[in-house]
Scaffold this active site. Structure first.
Site, short mmCIF file in Angstrom:
data_model
loop_
_atom_site.label_atom_id
_atom_site.label_comp_id
_atom_site.label_asym_id
_atom_site.label_seq_id
_atom_site.Cartn_x
_atom_site.Cartn_y
_atom_site.Cartn_z
N LYS A 197 0.86 -1.19 0.00
CA LYS A 197 0.00 0.00 0.00
C LYS A 197 0.89 1.23 0.00
O LYS A 197 1.65 1.47 0.94
CB LYS A 197 -0.91 0.00 1.23
N LYS A 249 -2.10 -1.64 -3.80
CA LYS A 249 -2.98 -0.47 -3.78
C LYS A 249 -2.15 0.80 -3.81
O LYS A 249 -1.19 0.89 -3.06
CB LYS A 249 -3.79 -0.54 -2.49
C1 PBG Z 1 -7.02 3.50 5.34
C2 PBG Z 1 -7.51 3.42 3.94
C3 PBG Z 1 -7.38 4.38 2.94
C4 PBG Z 1 -7.99 3.87 1.80
C5 PBG Z 1 -8.48 2.62 2.12
N1 PBG Z 1 -8.15 2.34 3.45
C6 PBG Z 1 -6.87 5.76 2.99
C7 PBG Z 1 -5.48 6.05 3.33
O1 PBG Z 1 -4.63 5.19 3.47
O2 PBG Z 1 -5.24 7.24 3.44
C8 PBG Z 1 -8.07 4.57 0.48
C9 PBG Z 1 -9.04 4.01 -0.49
C10 PBG Z 1 -9.35 4.89 -1.62
O3 PBG Z 1 -8.71 5.93 -1.86
O4 PBG Z 1 -10.31 4.56 -2.35
N2 PBG Z 1 -7.95 2.96 6.23
#
Ligand code: PBG
Length: 327
Positions: A197, A249
C-alpha cells in the site's frame, strides 16, 4: 510490395474471433464494492469528489448491499464514518460503533450471498487521522497500534465480518491479528493484507468520503511510490505471517508491482482501484473527454490482466450489470 507472412491482425478481424482470442475476462464474482457507512440517522450523503458514491446510513447500505448481491458481485468492503473520534480510536473497538453495527446489519441482510469484509484500520476513528496511535513525540507507535488492531479484529469477527482488510501498514500486523483471532477461536476469519500500500495522492477523495482529519501524510508507514522491490517484499512478509490474500494499492499506477507480486504469490492477489482513480475517470467523462463505460471497463480489465485475481472498485455493481447484459 512487402507481403508479411506473420499477420497477428488475423485474430482481430471479427468480434467473434476477438472474443475467442481474449486472454483476460471480467466476471462479477471477482469484483468487490467498497462502501461507506456513516453514524447517525438521516439520509445518505453524496460524496462531492466521488460522483455516484455516498456515505450510507445503515438502512441505505442494506438496500445497496441487497442490490449488490443481485448483481452477483463477490463482496463488499465496509468503512465506518463515526460521529466522534479520539486519540486511540475508541469507536473502532466499540461493538456499538458504526462499523460494527453496520457489519451486523449487512451480514444479516445478505447472509451468504456475498462476502462482507471490513476495513481494519484506525484512521477513520482517530481525531488525528493517522492509521495508528501516536507516541508522545507525535509519530505513529507501531507496536502499541498492533494491540489496538488485535482488539479491532476480535470485535469485527464477532460482528460477523468474514474477511478483515488490514490497511494500516504497521509492521507485523498480519501475524499480530492472526494470533489474536486464533487465540479467540476465530480460526475461520480470513485476513486480507493490504501488503503493498503506497503513500499515494490518489487517496484524496477517500479522505473526503471518511471526513479524514489527517494533517500531513502517511509516508512514515505507507510505501514510497518509487519502490517496486519493496512492494514484493511486503507481500512475501505478509504471506509468511499468515495472510490469506495479499493486495496492491492503488492499482492503476502500480501495475508493475501487481505483476511482480502475482508472479511470486501462492495465495490470491487483489488490487484496489482507489478513489482518485475513480474520480479521474468520472471527471473526464463528465466533461465528455473520454468514453465513460469504455474507460471503466478498460481500467478494470488492465488490473486483472496485470495479475489481480479480484478488484476492489467503486464501479463494482455497475460493471457487474454491464457484464451480465445480454448482447
Ligand atoms: C485506510 C484506507 C485508505 C484507503 C483505504 N483504506 C486511505 C489512506 O490510506 O489514506 C483509500 C481508499 C481509496 O482511496 O479509495 N484505512
Amino acid at each position: 510490395m512487402i507481403n508479411p507472412v506473420i499477420r497477428p491482425r488475423r485474430l482481430r478481424t471479427t468480434p467473434a474471433l476477438r472474443r475467442l482470442a481474449s486472454e483476460t475476462r471480467l466476471h462479477p464474482s471477482e469484483l468487490v464494492l467498497p462502501m461507506f457507512v456513516r453514524e447517525g440517522t438521516g439520509a445518505a450523503v453524496p460524496i462531492q469528489s466521488m460522483p455516484g458514491v455516498v456515505q450510507h446510513t445503515v438502512d441505505s447500505a442494506r438496500r445497496a448491499v441487497a442490490r449488490a448481491a443481485e448483481a452477483g458481485i463477490g463482496g463488499i468492503m465496509l468503512f465506518g464514518v463515526p460521529d466522534l473520534r479520539d486519540a486511540v480510536g475508541t469507536g473502532a473497538t466499540d461493538p456499538d460503533g458504526i462499523l460494527n453495527v453496520a457489519t451486523r446489519a449487512l451480514v444479516a441482510e445478505v447472509g451468504d450471498a456475498l462476502v462482507v469484509q471490513t476495513d481494519l484500520c484506525l484512521d477513520e476513528f482517530t481525531d488525528h487521522g493517522h492509521c495508528g496511535v501516536l507516541s508522545v513525540d507525535g509519530t505513529v507507535d507501531n507496536d502499541t497500534t498492533l494491540e489496538r488492531y488485535r482488539e479491532m479484529a476480535l470485535v469485527q469477527a464477532a460482528s460477523g465480518s468474514q474477511l478483515l482488510g488490514l490497511s494500516g501498514m504497521m509492521d507485523g500486523q498480519v501475524a499480530a491479528v492472526r494470533e489474536a483471532l486464533d487465540q479467540s477461536g476465530y480460526v475461520d476469519t480470513a485476513v486480507l493484507a493490504y501488503s503493498a500500500k503506497y503513500a499515494s495522492a490518489f487517496y484524496g477523495p477517500f479522505r473526503d468520503a471518511v471526513e479524514s482529519t489527517l494533517v500531513g501524510d502517511r509516508r512514515s508507514y505507507q510505501l514510497d511510490p518509487a519502490n517496486r522491490r519493496e512492494g514484493v517484499r511486503e507481500a512475501l512478509l505478509d504471506i509468511s505471517e499468515g495472510a490469506d490474500i495479499v493486495m496492491v494499492k492503488p492499482a492503476g499506477s502500480y501495475l508493475d508491482v501487481l505483476a511482480d507480486v502475482s508472479a511470486v504469490s501462492d495465495i490470491p492477489v487483489w488490487a484496489y482501484q482507489v478513489s482518485g482513480e475513480y474520480a479521474m475517470i468520472e471527471a473526464a467523462a463528465a466533461h465528455g473527454w473520454i468514453d465513460r463505460r469504455r474507460a471503466i471497463e478498460e481500467s478494470v480489465l488492465s488490473i486483472r490482466r496485470a495479475g489481480a485475481d479480484a478488484v476492489l472498485t467503486y464501479w463494482a455493481v455497475e460493471l457487474a450489470d454491464w457484464l451480465t447484459e445480454r448482447p
